[in-house]
Scaffold this motif. Structure first.
Motif, PDB file in Angstrom:
ATOM      1  N   PRO A 449      -7.166 -15.758  -7.039  1.00 51.52           N
ATOM      2  CA  PRO A 449      -6.569 -14.628  -7.247  1.00 51.52           C
ATOM      3  C   PRO A 449      -4.809 -14.642  -7.844  1.00 51.52           C
ATOM      4  CG  PRO A 449      -7.133 -15.687  -5.244  1.00 51.52           C
ATOM      5  CD  PRO A 449      -7.534 -16.575  -6.335  1.00 51.52           C
ATOM      6  N   ILE A 450      -4.882 -13.760  -8.450  1.00 52.26           N
ATOM      7  CA  ILE A 450      -3.825 -13.175  -8.999  1.00 52.26           C
ATOM      8  C   ILE A 450      -2.308 -13.296  -7.486  1.00 52.26           C
ATOM      9  CG2 ILE A 450      -1.777 -11.726 -10.247  1.00 52.26           C
ATOM     10  CD1 ILE A 450      -4.208 -12.799 -11.831  1.00 52.26           C
ATOM     11  N   GLU A 451      -1.612 -14.269  -7.485  1.00 51.44           N
ATOM     12  CA  GLU A 451      -0.403 -14.740  -6.710  1.00 51.44           C
ATOM     13  C   GLU A 451       0.543 -13.515  -7.676  1.00 51.44           C
ATOM     14  OE1 GLU A 451      -2.344 -19.127  -6.253  1.00 51.44           O
ATOM     15  OE2 GLU A 451      -0.138 -18.513  -7.342  1.00 51.44           O
ATOM     16  N   GLY A 452       0.529 -13.458  -8.395  1.00 49.23           N
ATOM     17  CA  GLY A 452       2.024 -11.993  -8.207  1.00 49.23           C
ATOM     18  C   GLY A 452       1.375 -10.841  -7.626  1.00 49.23           C
ATOM     19  N   ILE A 453       2.711  -9.891  -7.558  1.00 45.65           N
ATOM     20  CA  ILE A 453       3.050  -8.690  -7.065  1.00 45.65           C
ATOM     21  C   ILE A 453       2.864  -7.360  -7.523  1.00 45.65           C
ATOM     22  CG2 ILE A 453       2.859  -7.297  -4.966  1.00 45.65           C
ATOM     23  CD1 ILE A 453       3.003  -9.743  -3.200  1.00 45.65           C
ATOM     24  N   SER A 454       2.627  -6.498  -8.316  1.00 45.97           N
ATOM     25  CA  SER A 454       2.977  -5.424  -9.618  1.00 45.97           C
ATOM     26  C   SER A 454       4.209  -4.474  -8.483  1.00 45.97           C
ATOM     27  CB  SER A 454       1.891  -4.333  -9.391  1.00 45.97           C
ATOM     28  OG  SER A 454       2.047  -2.645 -10.074  1.00 45.97           O
ATOM     29  N   PHE A 455       5.037  -4.432  -9.626  1.00 49.66           N
ATOM     30  CA  PHE A 455       6.576  -3.589  -9.250  1.00 49.66           C
ATOM     31  C   PHE A 455       6.092  -2.681  -9.822  1.00 49.66           C
ATOM     32  CE2 PHE A 455       7.676  -6.802 -12.463  1.00 49.66           C
ATOM     33  CZ  PHE A 455       8.406  -6.222 -13.112  1.00 49.66           C
ATOM     34  N   ALA A 456       5.415  -1.995 -10.286  1.00 46.84           N
ATOM     35  CA  ALA A 456       5.417  -0.505 -11.232  1.00 46.84           C
ATOM     36  C   ALA A 456       5.860   0.615  -9.968  1.00 46.84           C
ATOM     37  CB  ALA A 456       3.951  -0.487 -11.703  1.00 46.84           C
ATOM     38  N   ALA A 457       5.859   0.584  -8.808  1.00 47.13           N
ATOM     39  CA  ALA A 457       6.984   1.287  -8.625  1.00 47.13           C
ATOM     40  C   ALA A 457       7.779   0.916  -8.438  1.00 47.13           C
ATOM     41  CB  ALA A 457       6.192   1.269  -7.339  1.00 47.13           C
ATOM     42  N   ALA A 458       8.631   0.002  -8.330  1.00 45.48           N
ATOM     43  CA  ALA A 458      10.086   0.432  -9.176  1.00 45.48           C
ATOM     44  C   ALA A 458      10.488   0.817 -10.836  1.00 45.48           C
ATOM     45  CB  ALA A 458      10.572  -1.060  -8.858  1.00 45.48           C
ATOM     46  N   LEU A 459       9.506   0.771 -10.914  1.00 48.52           N
ATOM     47  CA  LEU A 459      10.111   1.237 -13.028  1.00 48.52           C
ATOM     48  C   LEU A 459      10.145   2.733 -12.240  1.00 48.52           C
ATOM     49  CD1 LEU A 459       7.903  -0.166 -15.238  1.00 48.52           C
ATOM     50  CD2 LEU A 459       9.521  -1.180 -14.483  1.00 48.52           C
ATOM     51  N   GLN A 460       9.736   3.348 -11.375  1.00 41.78           N
ATOM     52  CA  GLN A 460       9.759   4.974 -11.590  1.00 41.78           C
ATOM     53  C   GLN A 460      11.102   5.289 -10.305  1.00 41.78           C
ATOM     54  OE1 GLN A 460       8.486   7.091 -13.819  1.00 41.78           O
ATOM     55  NE2 GLN A 460       7.410   4.897 -14.211  1.00 41.78           N
ATOM     56  N   ASP A 461      11.063   4.023  -9.220  1.00 41.85           N
ATOM     57  CA  ASP A 461      12.058   4.121  -8.587  1.00 41.85           C
ATOM     58  C   ASP A 461      12.735   3.128  -8.146  1.00 41.85           C
ATOM     59  OD1 ASP A 461      13.193   5.600  -5.721  1.00 41.85           O
ATOM     60  OD2 ASP A 461      11.451   5.376  -4.760  1.00 41.85           O
ATOM     61  N   ALA A 462      14.306   3.641  -7.752  1.00 43.07           N
ATOM     62  CA  ALA A 462      14.724   2.574  -7.634  1.00 43.07           C
ATOM     63  C   ALA A 462      15.054   1.932  -6.418  1.00 43.07           C
ATOM     64  CB  ALA A 462      16.247   2.719  -8.475  1.00 43.07           C
ATOM     65  N   LYS A 463      13.905   3.190  -5.497  1.00 37.08           N
ATOM     66  CA  LYS A 463      14.553   2.458  -3.962  1.00 37.08           C
ATOM     67  C   LYS A 463      13.043   2.113  -3.714  1.00 37.08           C
ATOM     68  CE  LYS A 463      18.292   5.589  -2.561  1.00 37.08           C
ATOM     69  NZ  LYS A 463      19.017   6.780  -1.618  1.00 37.08           N
ATOM     70  N   ALA A 464      11.745   1.683  -4.615  1.00 38.28           N
ATOM     71  CA  ALA A 464      10.664   1.569  -3.800  1.00 38.28           C
ATOM     72  C   ALA A 464      11.016   0.227  -3.318  1.00 38.28           C
ATOM     73  CB  ALA A 464      10.084   1.448  -5.285  1.00 38.28           C
ATOM     74  N   PRO A 465      10.267   0.279  -1.965  1.00 34.75           N
ATOM     75  CA  PRO A 465      10.185  -1.032  -1.693  1.00 34.75           C
ATOM     76  C   PRO A 465       9.954  -2.499  -2.486  1.00 34.75           C
ATOM     77  CG  PRO A 465       8.643   0.216  -0.799  1.00 34.75           C
ATOM     78  CD  PRO A 465       9.119   1.001  -2.334  1.00 34.75           C
ATOM     79  N   GLU A 466      10.899  -3.684  -1.684  1.00 35.59           N
ATOM     80  CA  GLU A 466      10.170  -4.874  -2.441  1.00 35.59           C
ATOM     81  C   GLU A 466       8.844  -5.254  -1.893  1.00 35.59           C
ATOM     82  OE1 GLU A 466      13.157  -7.922  -1.154  1.00 35.59           O
ATOM     83  OE2 GLU A 466      13.906  -7.875  -3.319  1.00 35.59           O
ATOM     84  N   THR A 467       8.101  -6.132  -3.410  1.00 36.65           N
ATOM     85  CA  THR A 467       6.786  -5.845  -3.139  1.00 36.65           C
ATOM     86  C   THR A 467       6.672  -7.780  -2.988  1.00 36.65           C
ATOM     87  OG1 THR A 467       6.297  -6.240  -5.184  1.00 36.65           O
ATOM     88  CG2 THR A 467       5.690  -4.720  -4.077  1.00 36.65           C
ATOM     89  N   ARG A 468       7.588  -8.276  -2.883  1.00 30.13           N
ATOM     90  CA  ARG A 468       7.989  -9.986  -2.675  1.00 30.13           C
ATOM     91  C   ARG A 468       8.809 -10.256  -1.560  1.00 30.13           C
ATOM     92  NH1 ARG A 468       5.866 -13.418  -3.989  1.00 30.13           N
ATOM     93  NH2 ARG A 468       4.704 -12.460  -5.886  1.00 30.13           N
ATOM     94  N   LYS A 469       8.066 -10.689  -0.612  1.00 29.10           N
ATOM     95  CA  LYS A 469       8.876 -10.491   0.250  1.00 29.10           C
ATOM     96  C   LYS A 469       9.349 -12.373   0.495  1.00 29.10           C
ATOM     97  CE  LYS A 469       8.880  -7.113   2.070  1.00 29.10           C
ATOM     98  NZ  LYS A 469       9.557  -6.157   2.142  1.00 29.10           N
TER      99      LYS A 469
END
Length: 753
Positions: A449-469
């Motif tokens: 499995p890919i162990e990374g998590i997409s942060f594509a949403a952050a490209l459009q929204d500075a306040k996009a939720p942090e995907t890496r906990k």
């Protein structure tokens, strides 16, 4: 289909795979050994107009993290898996047989190059490749883990951790690149030229297809090589020293907004001297070393700017994602406390003295040295953080600037993103942006499995939720764990000390930081929140077990010894080896292992009529260390390069006459430990023509990137008495090696895992 084409339906060809409609081009730019506070875009003292331009057109990311070392970061970068999951717990030269440490990229960790290629992309990897096992880098292959075998249609670059920038050993796909005739040649310029040429070619031929271009410079890794034109731009700019540099850098970072206004400057890392404690000559030498480094870095950003401009100018340039990562880890402290003229000394466990290095202060940056600045400058490049490259526990080793620019896809021009990200998150992000689903099976192999998590949403929204906990860190037993705004850190070894003792992971100290309130890890809260720290420590062990981090391994220089580590080898167990003219650029890992033992070289040569014969018979290594047997004015010469510190030379008094000759160099090792001396005897047709002693020999490795050549010298010279490529003007029939048993003074070890 009927009996003939006349009574058959119209034929249909299998159609080439097409990328998803509107799929963007991707240009991934990666600088080597670069700190958070190095370049001007993030407050540093080295101008970076290319980075500035991309940042103004895109986004700056100030909480992006690497693994603290090159090969591991690069494995994570191209696979989207953690570095231990991809078997890259360290650089390829120190691989061991444990699952997370082999440096053999599993087929279950397919690369983004292969996935994009199978989805209609044209792919190229240009520059540094440090993800091929050293034992696979010879012309004997196998080639499935060279860059081409990892999914890249085109490769131009080097298969090593670093490379001489004036006289590099380069490959174009599988072909050795001849030495450039350009007297002003520089590797960084060459890399940019090849990247531009490739993208021009493929977009001219197939303009409808998107491309993935991965450009990985050798800069700013050692050797710090730059022309005087670039170095002179920084004359006097670092005379105030590394402590002042850190203070001024933090002020600039706050003004630029790349760090919070309440960010504190961390204390100077343990063991590093203050600038004020130095004498005048030390300050003069170290200022010059920093000027060289600044010129080297500034040229790198300039050359990458040429690549960016070329890609932008092509049709579809607006639909090109540029990802500019300033460092695969923090700035490197491998120059030691006093700076270095030969980085290979560090990897052989030998320190240098500034009193010796200052003698060649005006030659720094040029072709004669493999120079590296002092560890304190590396620490300054990582401002405002603690520590440096190799220290995975702290952000000085792992936090690197990243910029993403995409004219067609990013609206918040010049924006800042503060989500906590890791290198592994880039692959799934790019898959999402390109409209591609990560395959569950690739070339018949089920995929991890890919162990990374997409942060594509952050490209459009500075306040996009942090995907890496949560994210673990580990490199050489320096450990860290990020979880929900907290960072637990356990630095275990100092990177500028090559020799390490025993270590107990249960007694190693831990620190605790609330990085939501403490951006730079300046305030250790371990004593205040012991239960929180205990929770983080336990979680680290869980993550370590999950991702192949165990068993922990704190060995240092001894892991460079391939024989002792039991790594796969084309030469282990062979006490006699024969090579022929044309055997050139044989990698170090595939060359005769001649350290800590007796050996004999026998060369069968022929001297023709005419001018005295000149040229290299056989050599292994280069300016960093090794040996060479050559003829000068017809006289046999044997030179042993002890890590550039001295070059004992054994030269015959008379030229060889016309005819066939058997040249022999015999070395009798004293034994009783590593790096000991021994007796050298040079013979021609059974008669001694030169002899003497080597008082010391290279203990761990001849060279970082150069191996064996027969009949010429590829790469850098073993000494400075001849001009490259120093072709042998006589005839060589063969060169034979006979090797004794390794004698390190220790009992025979068990076969390691």
């Amino acid at each position: 289909m009927g009996r003939t084409q006349a009574d058959s339906d119209p034929a249909q060809f299998p159609q080439p795979i097409a990328a998803p409609e509107g799929a963007p081009n991707v240009v991934l730019l990666l600088i080597d050994d670069c700190g958070f506070g190095q370049f001007g875009t993030f407050g540093g003292g080295i101008p970076s107009p290319t980075m500035d331009k991309l940042a103004s057109q895109g986004l700056r990311f100030n909480r992006f993290h690497t693994t603290s070392l090159c090969s591991p970061t690069r494995a994570a970068l191209i696979t989207g898996r953690n570095h231990h999951s991809a078997s890259f717990a360290g650089i390829t030269e120190i691989a061991t047989g444990y699952d997370g440490y082999t440096c053999v990229l599993p087929k279950s960790c397919g690369t983004i190059g292969e996935v994009l290629r199978q989805n209609g992309y044209m792919t190229a990897w240009i520059g540094k490749n440090h993800n091929t096992p050293p034992w696979d880098t010879s012309l004997a292959g196998p080639f499935d883990r060279w860059a081409n075998g990892l999914g890249f249609d085109y490769f131009y670059g080097f298969n090593a951790g670093d490379m001489h920038h004036w006289n590099p050993i380069l490959w174009e796909n599988r072909n050795l690149v001849p030495k450039s005739p350009d007297p002003d040649y520089h590797l960084t310029t060459d890399i940019a030229d090849k990247a531009i040429n490739w993208v021009h070619q493929v977009k001219s031929i197939a303009p409808q297809r998107p491309y993935f271009l991965y450009v990985a410079t050798g800069a700013t890794h050692a050797p710090h090589h730059a022309s005087e034109e670039w170095i002179s731009k920084f004359k006097g700019q670092f005379d105030e020293g590394w402590d002042k540099y850190r203070e001024v850098t933090l002020e600039r970072q706050k003004k630029l907004g790349v760090v919070p206004q309440d960010t504190q400057l961390t204390e100077r890392s343990k063991g590093l001297p203050s600038w004020d404690s130095l004498n005048a000559d030390q300050k003069r030498l170290y200022s010059r070393m920093m000027e060289v480094f600044a010129g080297y870095g500034a040229q790198c950003d300039y050359e990458l700017g040429r690549v960016v401009d070329a890609c932008k100018a092509l049709p579809g340039g607006e639909n090109t994602i540029f990802i500019y990562i300033a460092g695969d880890n923090g700035s490197s402290a491998e120059g030691g406390l006093e700076g270095s003229l030969c980085e290979n000394l560090f990897f052989n466990g030998i320190t240098e003295k500034w009193e010796d290095n200052i003698k060649v202060i005006d030659e720094l940056g040029g072709p004669k040295h493999f120079n590296h600045f002092p560890a304190s400058w590396a620490h300054a490049m990582n401002a405002p953080f603690q520590w440096t490259k190799q220290v995975a526990s702290h952000f000085g080793g792992t936090r690197n600037p990243m910029i993403i620019s995409w004219e067609a896809g990013i609206k918040d021009k010049g924006g800042l993103r503060e989500q906590f990200l890791h290198t592994i998150d880039l692959v799934p992000t790019l898959y999402e942006l390109c409209g591609i689903t990560a395959p569950r099976e690739l070339n018949g192999i089920p995929q991890k499995p890919i162990e990374g998590i997409s942060f594509a949403a952050a490209l459009q929204d500075a306040k996009a939720p942090e995907t890496r906990k949560t994210q673990y860190f580990e490199l050489g037993c320096n450990r860290g764990l990020y979880h929900d705004g907290w960072m637990a850190s356990s630095p275990s070894f100092v990177p500028w000390e090559a020799n390490r003792g025993e270590w107990d992971p249960d007694k190693a100290p831990w620190e605790l930081y609330n990085i939501e309130e403490d951006f730079s890890q300046a305030n250790d809260l371990a004593d205040k929140y012991p239960e929180k720290l205990r929770q983080m420590q336990d979680m680290w062990w869980v993550e370590a077990a999950k991702y192949n981090v165990l068993p922990l391994d704190w060995r240092a220089t001894e892991r460079f010894n391939s024989e002792a580590m039991g790594r796969p080898s084309l030469v282990r167990g062979r006490d006699e080896l024969t090579y022929y003219p044309g055997n050139i650029a044989v990698p170090d890992a595939c060359s005769p292992p001649m350290l800590n033992k007796s050996w004999t070289i026998t060369a069968d040569i022929e001297i023709p009529e005419g001018d005295p014969v000149e040229g290299m018979v056989v050599t292994h290594g280069g300016i960093e260390g090794g040996y060479g047997l050559y003829l000068r004015a017809g006289k046999p010469v044997f030179v042993y390069n002890f890590l550039s510190l001295d070059r004992p030379t054994f030269e015959a008094s008379e030229a060889l006459p016309v005819g066939k000759h058997e040249l022999v160099v015999d070395f009798k090792y004293d034994g009783g430990g590593v790096g000991k001396g021994g007796q050298v005897t040079v013979k021609a047709n059974g008669k001694t023509i030169a002899e003497g002693r080597l008082e010391r020999t290279v203990p761990a490795q001849f060279s970082l990137g150069e191996g064996l050549d027969v009949g010429m010298d590829v790469g850098t010279p073993i000494d400075f008495t001849y001009e490259l490529p120093f072709l042998f003007t006589g005839k060589i029939e063969k060169v034979h090696f006979k090797l004794g048993k390794t004698d390190t003074g220790e009992p025979a070890a068990k076969e390691p895992a």
